[in-house]
Design a protein around this motif. Structure first.
Motif, short mmCIF file in Angstrom:
data_model
loop_
_atom_site.label_atom_id
_atom_site.label_comp_id
_atom_site.label_asym_id
_atom_site.label_seq_id
_atom_site.Cartn_x
_atom_site.Cartn_y
_atom_site.Cartn_z
N TYR A 191 0.75 -1.20 -0.06
CA TYR A 191 -0.06 0.01 0.03
C TYR A 191 0.82 1.23 0.13
CZ TYR A 191 -3.25 -3.74 1.15
OH TYR A 191 -3.82 -4.71 1.13
N ALA A 207 -8.32 2.42 -2.93
CA ALA A 207 -7.18 1.53 -2.73
C ALA A 207 -7.99 -0.18 -3.03
CB ALA A 207 -6.80 1.53 -1.37
N VAL A 220 -6.22 -0.03 5.85
CA VAL A 220 -5.51 0.42 4.43
C VAL A 220 -6.30 1.83 4.19
CG1 VAL A 220 -6.02 0.05 2.06
CG2 VAL A 220 -5.75 -1.86 3.56
#
Length: 353
Positions: A191, A207, A220
């Protein structure tokens, strides 16, 4: 954690109702599955990838992939190809047919797509990427979005440069899968690249990659600063994940899992919609993979039981037999099974046990 203070994502003039999006997946996100995930809380659903070559749209597969009848807006259609003019024309034709968002696929790792210089293969040619993005954006009045990977390979992690090209071309939102193409779906998503992209551009960033729980979604979002999460494989057999993510982001605590009654109702409704959409012959066969995913996500069974149940279901040849299997799976206990909506409220299933 609560995201009540976070602005809702926007794509052009469309404000999404929440921060959980269903990723486009070929062979998975057909109209029945999109409608189910929307009902269970997905803020946006993206259709299956459609070739940019209109000469191939006469096939039954393409016609079904382009069928969005009865779906609430905004309707997002994903197109794939490697020729800028052809992609622009495909965008125009889809917009004329009711697409309210055009999504360009530069993330698919499948060999049959990459071998045609489409999908994630385009990331190797940034000049062509810019040409395609500018042509498609200029071709339509609806917002254009883009889905990419972090790059073609570990030595070519150019997602940040592609993101800047996208913003400069007028792309309205960008979804980033946290793997490069050569990883396909192996290993773990990273990430850091998504966080770097979000910090570098002003357009919304979604994402994608390994979002398989509400807690992972929150983690996330915090780590990347992304505007939303895009859920792909995590929704297979678990369409409830969208309402669970929404609840967790709003209240900072897990939502109770669906009851057996709710699960039975959703499976029956999903079977009915597949049979109605594809017809009895294809509906029975396409239901097999979906029920296999439901079984894989059902923690009441260990792996040997799941294999046995999948084998049993895959041998069934009729709609009625498939429904009887679901009745048996849940112990004939749900003659008035209910199916959950986004809020967790229930509504009568369309088929009684």
């Amino acid at each position: 954690m609560s995201d009540s203070s976070q602005p809702l994502p926007r794509i052009g003039d469309h404000t999404l109702p929440n921060r959980a999006i269903l990723a486009p997946m070929a062979g998975v996100t057909d109209r029945p599955f999109r409608q189910l995930c929307r009902r269970l809380g997905a803020g946006l659903v993206v259709g299956e990838m459609v070739t940019s070559d209109p000469n191939l749209w006469h096939t039954r597969k393409s016609r079904l992939r382009m069928d969005h009848r009865g779906e609430p807006g905004p309707r997002s259609v994903q197109i794939a190809g490697g020729d800028a003019a052809m992609l622009a024309e495909a965008a125009r034709l889809n917009a004329d047919q009711g697409a309210e968002i055009i999504d360009i696929n530069m993330g698919c790792p499948a060999k049959k797509v990459c071998n045609k210089a489409a999908g994630s293969a385009l990331l190797r040619d940034e000049a062509l990427v810019a040409e395609i993005l500018e042509a498609v954006v200029a071709a339509v009045d609806v917002p254009v979005t883009l889905k990419i990977r972090t790059g073609w390979c570990a030595e070519s992690n150019n997602g940040l440069r592609v993101a800047r090209l996208a913003e400069d071309a007028g792309i309205q939102a960008l979804a980033v899968h946290g793997r490069h193409r050569q990883q396909r779906y192996a290993g773990h998503a990273e990430y850091d690249t998504i966080a770097a992209i979000k910090a570098a551009v002003k357009i919304p960033v979604f994402a994608n990659g390994d979002i398989d729980s509400p807690e992972k979604a929150a983690e996330v979002l915090d780590y990347t600063g992304a505007d939303a999460v895009m859920v792909g494989r995590g929704a297979q057999g678990n369409p409830w994940i969208f309402r669970e993510i929404n609840h967790y982001l709003r209240h900072g605590e897990p939502l109770l899992p669906p009851s057996d009654s709710e699960r039975a109702g959703v499976l029956r409704d999903h079977l009915d919609s597949l049979h109605d959409f594809y017809g009895d012959f294809m509906g029975v066969r396409i239901a097999r993979k979906h029920v296999g995913w439901y079984l894989a996500a059902d923690d009441r069974f260990h792996e040997a039981q799941r294999r046995e149940l999948r084998g049993c279901f895959n041998r069934l040849e009729s709609t009625a037999d498939q429904h009887r299997f679901i009745d048996d799976l849940f112990g004939h206990a749900h003659s008035s099974a209910t199916a959950p909506d986004e809020s967790g409220a229930t509504a009568k299933g369309t088929r009684a046990a």
